[in-house]
Design an enzyme around this catalytic site. Structure first.
Site, PDB file in Angstrom:
ATOM      1  N   ASP A   6       0.875  -1.176   0.000  1.00 47.83           N
ATOM      2  CA  ASP A   6       0.000   0.000   0.000  1.00 47.83           C
ATOM      3  C   ASP A   6       0.905   1.218   0.000  1.00 47.83           C
ATOM      4  OD1 ASP A   6      -1.777   2.062   0.449  1.00 47.83           O
ATOM      5  OD2 ASP A   6      -2.170   1.537   2.542  1.00 47.83           O
ATOM      6  N   LYS A  68       2.795  11.712  -3.247  1.00 52.22           N
ATOM      7  CA  LYS A  68       1.873  10.880  -4.036  1.00 52.22           C
ATOM      8  C   LYS A  68       0.877  11.749  -4.810  1.00 52.22           C
ATOM      9  CE  LYS A  68      -1.594   7.209  -3.414  1.00 52.22           C
ATOM     10  NZ  LYS A  68      -2.176   6.250  -2.448  1.00 52.22           N
ATOM     11  N   GLU A 145      -7.229   0.552  -4.533  1.00 50.53           N
ATOM     12  CA  GLU A 145      -7.236   0.483  -3.072  1.00 50.53           C
ATOM     13  C   GLU A 145      -8.566  -0.023  -2.505  1.00 50.53           C
ATOM     14  OE1 GLU A 145      -5.926   4.377  -1.996  1.00 50.53           O
ATOM     15  OE2 GLU A 145      -3.879   4.023  -2.704  1.00 50.53           O
ATOM     16  N   ASP A 168     -13.120   5.354   1.009  1.00 55.01           N
ATOM     17  CA  ASP A 168     -11.677   5.368   1.284  1.00 55.01           C
ATOM     18  C   ASP A 168     -11.164   6.810   1.302  1.00 55.01           C
ATOM     19  OD1 ASP A 168      -8.944   5.095   1.377  1.00 55.01           O
ATOM     20  OD2 ASP A 168      -8.754   3.970  -0.475  1.00 55.01           O
TER      21      ASP A 168
END
Length: 569
Positions: A6, A68, A145, A168
């Protein structure tokens, strides 16, 4: 051995499938979460993880976090004179996780399943895959994800037909996926989200509240002084975490020998976050609409991502659906555990019942066209979708087009990804020039365009011009041109050659960076006390006795916990 990773905005984690279960891999500090942070110290050595995160306040110009958010862009960060792309920084984090897995397993690790936000576009996905390759990993699959989280919750083992919504909210991105389970198949019905919404944005709300209290002069200084900005950001992060378990918290920081503090209540924070909470609703509404489901048709609403720990978020979700969501799996660990399940499936582990995972295209894919208006004028730069968003993949779709003018001898076909009507607001993926013959009757020349898209994000564009028999193919291997193999190998070698601190010194560097940050935030007697702790600890380190150093690290961390509360990890 295939590992599951992850790669998060705030923290990253690694897991493996072993003895019939997903197991989190501890890093060199014994923790299962590794901060997605990179720092370069005065000697040019690279620090990754907690040691880097602890330097963010004291050395903001030498430390990078939240990179990211810039994946798939040309954004570049300079740390202590060294330039890094978001892929480079991500590769350093991935390499650290790879080394931790190798130390844990006692064998080399060369393959990985890496998770990405469901709403990542093609460029972002390819950038993530390149980061894995730069880290020395063969990326077997990129998995969304929310889909990974579904595997962590074990929904593939449910016997009956079920529908789930995965909510999420991580440190920097927000995804919503609607999944359906039937006869051993997990089908993603819809994926939506917001790549610029996460816990960092809620931190920004608290930062604004703190700066308002500090006055206009300091607020202006925080916009230009990285050190002050990071002090405020750290105070906001601690306050946000504190509000997850308390009705009010005190935000405090010391700047130039002056202490500033404000009290923030849970109600006040929720009111200030109204705009962000409203932004959470739109992707949920779109996901339900695209999946053609009513809220009551959902079996469960599952929360993942560290930012879902916030009570304001959980209350917002409960209001949306009229029921409490499921948060039974640690939201920080669910995605990594699910990636490990997918790694086990890839390795065909006998303990895993065969499950079929279907996914969807997160964005529409199409080409640029021109259209004739009713008044006879021409409007160029319009988007014509060929594969619509949330189409189950792999998918292949064909559509017919024609030239715009009889005298036209070529078509510049441009491929885009997005949802906007005008291509300028979408992401260009590639282009090709198609030769067009003159038509026999002096009219327009028809041609067909076929898009084929697979689960790894590979897009093939096939063009057929029946009049001439011309057939052309464009393979989109990257958001831009495919990287030159030699240049890519050189870049990988350069990253591998970076001087990194030995594994055994990571814990020392991390706790020292934390202690120095505490010293800078303290005043008077408290500052003297922290200084004494640092001197005492350095004395133990200089004796170079491993057991004594290990005990000193634990003692110093306990003392700092008493001073400022629990560490971030």
């Amino acid at each position: 051995m295939i590992i599951g990773i992850d790669l998060g905005t705030t923290n990253s984690a690694c897991a493996i499938w072993r003895d019939g279960a997903a197991v989190l891999v501890p890093n060199r500090l014994g923790q299962v979460l590794t901060p997605s942070a990179v720092s370069v110290d005065e000697s040019g050595a690279v620090l990754v993880g907690l040691a880097a995160r602890e330097r963010q306040v004291s050395h903001p110009l030498a430390t990078a976090t939240a990179f990211k958010r810039y994946m798939g862009t040309r954004h570049e960060v300079t740390l202590s004179g060294m330039a890094f792309s978001p892929e480079d920084l991500s590769a350093l984090v991935l390499r650290s996780l790879k080394e931790d897995a190798e130390a844990f397993l006692g064998e080399a690790v060369t393959e990985a399943v890496i998770t990405v936000p469901a709403y990542f576009n093609d460029r972002q996905r390819k950038a993530t895959k390149r980061a894995g390759e730069l880290a020395g990993l063969s990326v077997e699959r990129l998995i969304n994800e929310p889909t990974a989280a579904a595997l962590a919750y074990g929904i593939e083992r449910r016997g009956d037909e079920s529908r789930f919504l995965i909510f999420d909210l991580g440190g920097g991105t927000f995804d919503v996926s609607v999944l359906e389970l039937f006869e051993g198949v997990i089908e993603v019905r819809a994926s939506t989200g917001d790549n610029r919404l996460g816990g960092e944005d809620f931190n920004a709300v608290l930062m604004a509240m703190m700066l308002d209290a500090m006055g206009p002069a300091l607020a202006a200084a925080a916009r230009t002084d990285p050190a002050l900005h990071e002090r405020v950001r750290e105070a906001a992060e601690r306050a946000r975490r504190g509000l997850s378990g308390a009705s009010e918290v005190v935000m405090r920081l010391v700047w130039r020998e002056v202490e500033h503090s404000i009290t923030v209540s849970a109600e006040g924070f929720e009111a200030a976050c109204a705009g962000l909470l409203a932004r959470l609703r739109e992707p949920v509404v779109r996901g339900m609409r695209d999946s053609n489901l009513r809220p009551e048709a959902l079996s469960e609403i599952i929360l993942i991502g560290g930012a879902t720990r916030m009570p304001v978020v959980r209350r917002a979700v409960a209001k949306m659906f009229g029921r409490f969501p499921n948060s039974s799996v640690n939201p920080d660990e669910a995605v990594a555990l699910g990636a490990a399940v997918q790694a086990g499936l890839k390795a065909r582990d006998a303990a895993l019942r065969e499950v079929v995972l279907t996914d969807v295209a997160p964005f529409s894919l199409g080409i640029e066209i021109s259209e004739r208006r009713p008044d006879g004028s021409e409007e160029a730069g319009l988007f014509s979708p060929i594969i619509e968003r949330n189409t189950v993949i792999p998918a292949s779709r064909v559509q017919g087009y024609q030239t715009t003018h009889p005298q036209q001898r070529h078509v510049d076909l441009k491929v885009y990804q997005g949802e906007a009507r005008r291509v300028i607001d979408n992401v260009e993926l590639g282009s090709m020039r198609i030769p067009v013959p003159p038509s026999r009757d002096g009219g327009l020349v028809p041609f067909e365009c076929r898009f084929s898209y697979d689960i790894n994000g590979l897009l093939e564009v096939d063009v057929d011009v029946p009049l001439s028999g011309y057939r052309g193919t464009l393979t989109i291997v990257d958001g831009e041109e495919a990287p030159d193999p030699a240049a890519f190998a050189e870049r990988r070698a350069a990253l591998a050659a970076l001087k990194t601190h030995p594994r055994e010194s990571e814990a020392v560097r991390a706790v020292l960076a934390r202690a120095e940050r505490c010293y800078e935030s303290a005043l008077g007697d408290a500052r003297g006390w922290v200084n004494g702790l640092i001197g005492q600890f350095q004395g133990v380190v200089e004796r170079q006795e491993p057991r004594a150093i290990e005990a000193a690290i634990a003692d110093l961390n306990r003392a700092l916990d008493e001073f400022e509360g629990d560490a971030f990890l």
